[in-house]
Design a protein around this motif. Structure first.
Motif, PDB file in Angstrom:
ATOM      1  N   ILE A  79       3.284   9.332  11.375  1.00 14.19           N
ATOM      2  CA  ILE A  79       4.737   7.827  11.908  1.00 14.19           C
ATOM      3  C   ILE A  79       5.342   7.925  10.654  1.00 14.19           C
ATOM      4  CG2 ILE A  79       3.768   5.186  11.317  1.00 14.19           C
ATOM      5  CD1 ILE A  79       0.942   5.999  11.583  1.00 14.19           C
ATOM      6  N   VAL A  80       6.707   7.707  10.523  1.00 15.06           N
ATOM      7  CA  VAL A  80       8.024   7.482   9.565  1.00 15.06           C
ATOM      8  C   VAL A  80       7.957   6.317   9.730  1.00 15.06           C
ATOM      9  CG1 VAL A  80      10.195   8.513   9.057  1.00 15.06           C
ATOM     10  CG2 VAL A  80       8.725   9.849  10.250  1.00 15.06           C
ATOM     11  N   TYR A  81       7.704   5.898   8.077  1.00 15.80           N
ATOM     12  CA  TYR A  81       8.158   4.586   8.050  1.00 15.80           C
ATOM     13  C   TYR A  81       9.645   4.886   7.493  1.00 15.80           C
ATOM     14  CZ  TYR A  81       3.175   3.286   8.339  1.00 15.80           C
ATOM     15  OH  TYR A  81       2.255   3.527   8.569  1.00 15.80           O
ATOM     16  N   ALA A  82      10.781   4.105   7.557  1.00 17.65           N
ATOM     17  CA  ALA A  82      12.322   5.011   7.238  1.00 17.65           C
ATOM     18  C   ALA A  82      12.515   3.373   6.715  1.00 17.65           C
ATOM     19  CB  ALA A  82      13.326   4.719   8.643  1.00 17.65           C
ATOM     20  N   THR A  83      13.091   2.958   6.102  1.00 23.22           N
ATOM     21  CA  THR A  83      13.499   1.035   5.093  1.00 23.22           C
ATOM     22  C   THR A  83      14.043   1.717   4.470  1.00 23.22           C
ATOM     23  OG1 THR A  83      13.036  -0.582   4.082  1.00 23.22           O
ATOM     24  CG2 THR A  83      11.585   1.699   3.574  1.00 23.22           C
ATOM     25  N   ILE A 138       3.232   0.524  -2.518  1.00 25.78           N
ATOM     26  CA  ILE A 138       3.184  -0.407  -1.482  1.00 25.78           C
ATOM     27  C   ILE A 138       2.636   0.352  -0.486  1.00 25.78           C
ATOM     28  CG2 ILE A 138       3.790  -1.865   0.678  1.00 25.78           C
ATOM     29  CD1 ILE A 138       5.696  -3.602  -1.516  1.00 25.78           C
ATOM     30  N   PHE A 139       3.721   1.213   0.430  1.00 24.31           N
ATOM     31  CA  PHE A 139       2.781   2.278   1.268  1.00 24.31           C
ATOM     32  C   PHE A 139       2.025   3.141   1.006  1.00 24.31           C
ATOM     33  CE2 PHE A 139       7.969   2.920   1.638  1.00 24.31           C
ATOM     34  CZ  PHE A 139       7.983   1.875   3.194  1.00 24.31           C
ATOM     35  N   GLN A 140       1.894   3.994  -0.200  1.00 26.18           N
ATOM     36  CA  GLN A 140       0.552   4.730  -0.550  1.00 26.18           C
ATOM     37  C   GLN A 140      -0.796   3.876  -0.021  1.00 26.18           C
ATOM     38  OE1 GLN A 140       0.914   7.837  -2.277  1.00 26.18           O
ATOM     39  NE2 GLN A 140      -1.595   7.758  -1.291  1.00 26.18           N
ATOM     40  N   LYS A 141      -0.933   2.207  -1.291  1.00 29.68           N
ATOM     41  CA  LYS A 141      -1.988   1.929  -1.074  1.00 29.68           C
ATOM     42  C   LYS A 141      -2.066   1.319   0.322  1.00 29.68           C
ATOM     43  CE  LYS A 141      -2.062  -0.532  -5.146  1.00 29.68           C
ATOM     44  NZ  LYS A 141      -3.317   0.633  -5.833  1.00 29.68           N
TER      45      LYS A 141
END
Length: 170
Positions: A79-83, A138-141
């Protein structure tokens, strides 16, 4: 074949984040991966209502495009989260998806997507690398809770809108 889904969280399809996401997509495809990019700004995704109706079966009571996002996440190995970074966090478009990810949990807080991998791609105008730190936290948690392996990140500071008077674009 391995599959990846890119959750593209920028409202702009001609900006810095899309260039980074395209590079990731091209690299994955060159390595034989199936890649699907979801332009979250084009989708109808409502905010989480905090009702936890989704916990027993993994299905949210809200009937919107998140059902498709969920399907593609379930089918993907990566899953790639691009922002872009907005106010030190992910875009609202991506944050909606992250909030609705509670449906990947069960009643015992076990994860339905345990073992998947995630990568983050962030762009931001500030030159200070600490500007993306709150978003990375936020991503890590989120990944820790979902038992998803944080496989890597690319953070690009100093980005300006295309045609901006200062800074650089990628």
């Amino acid at each position: 074949m391995k599959n990846a889904v890119i959750l593209f969280g920028s409202p702009r399809k001609k900006g810095n984040t899309v260039e980074l996401a395209r590079a990731m997509s091209t690299t994955l495809k060159d390595r034989g991966w199936g890649v699907r990019t979801l332009y979250l700004n084009d989708l109808n995704i409502r905010p989480c209502q905090g009702c936890y109706v989704c916990l027993p079966g993994g299905v949210c009571k809200i009937n919107d495009d998140m059902k498709d996002v969920r399907k593609y996440i379930m089918e993907s190995d990566l899953i790639v989260y691009a922002t872009p970074i907005y106010w030190f966090g992910p875009s609202g478009q991506l944050k909606l998806v992250m909030d609705r990810s509670i449906a990947f949990m069960d009643e015992n807080m076990g994860s339905r997507i345990e073992g998947k991998k995630a990568v983050t791609l962030t762009t931001f105008g500030d030159e200070d690398m600490d500007s993306c730190r709150p978003a990375i936290d936020i991503f890590q948690k989120t990944f820790d809770l979902l038992k998803v392996t944080y496989a890597g990140r690319v953070d690009v500071p100093g980005c300006q809108p295309q045609g901006g008077a200062s800074g650089r674009s990628i």
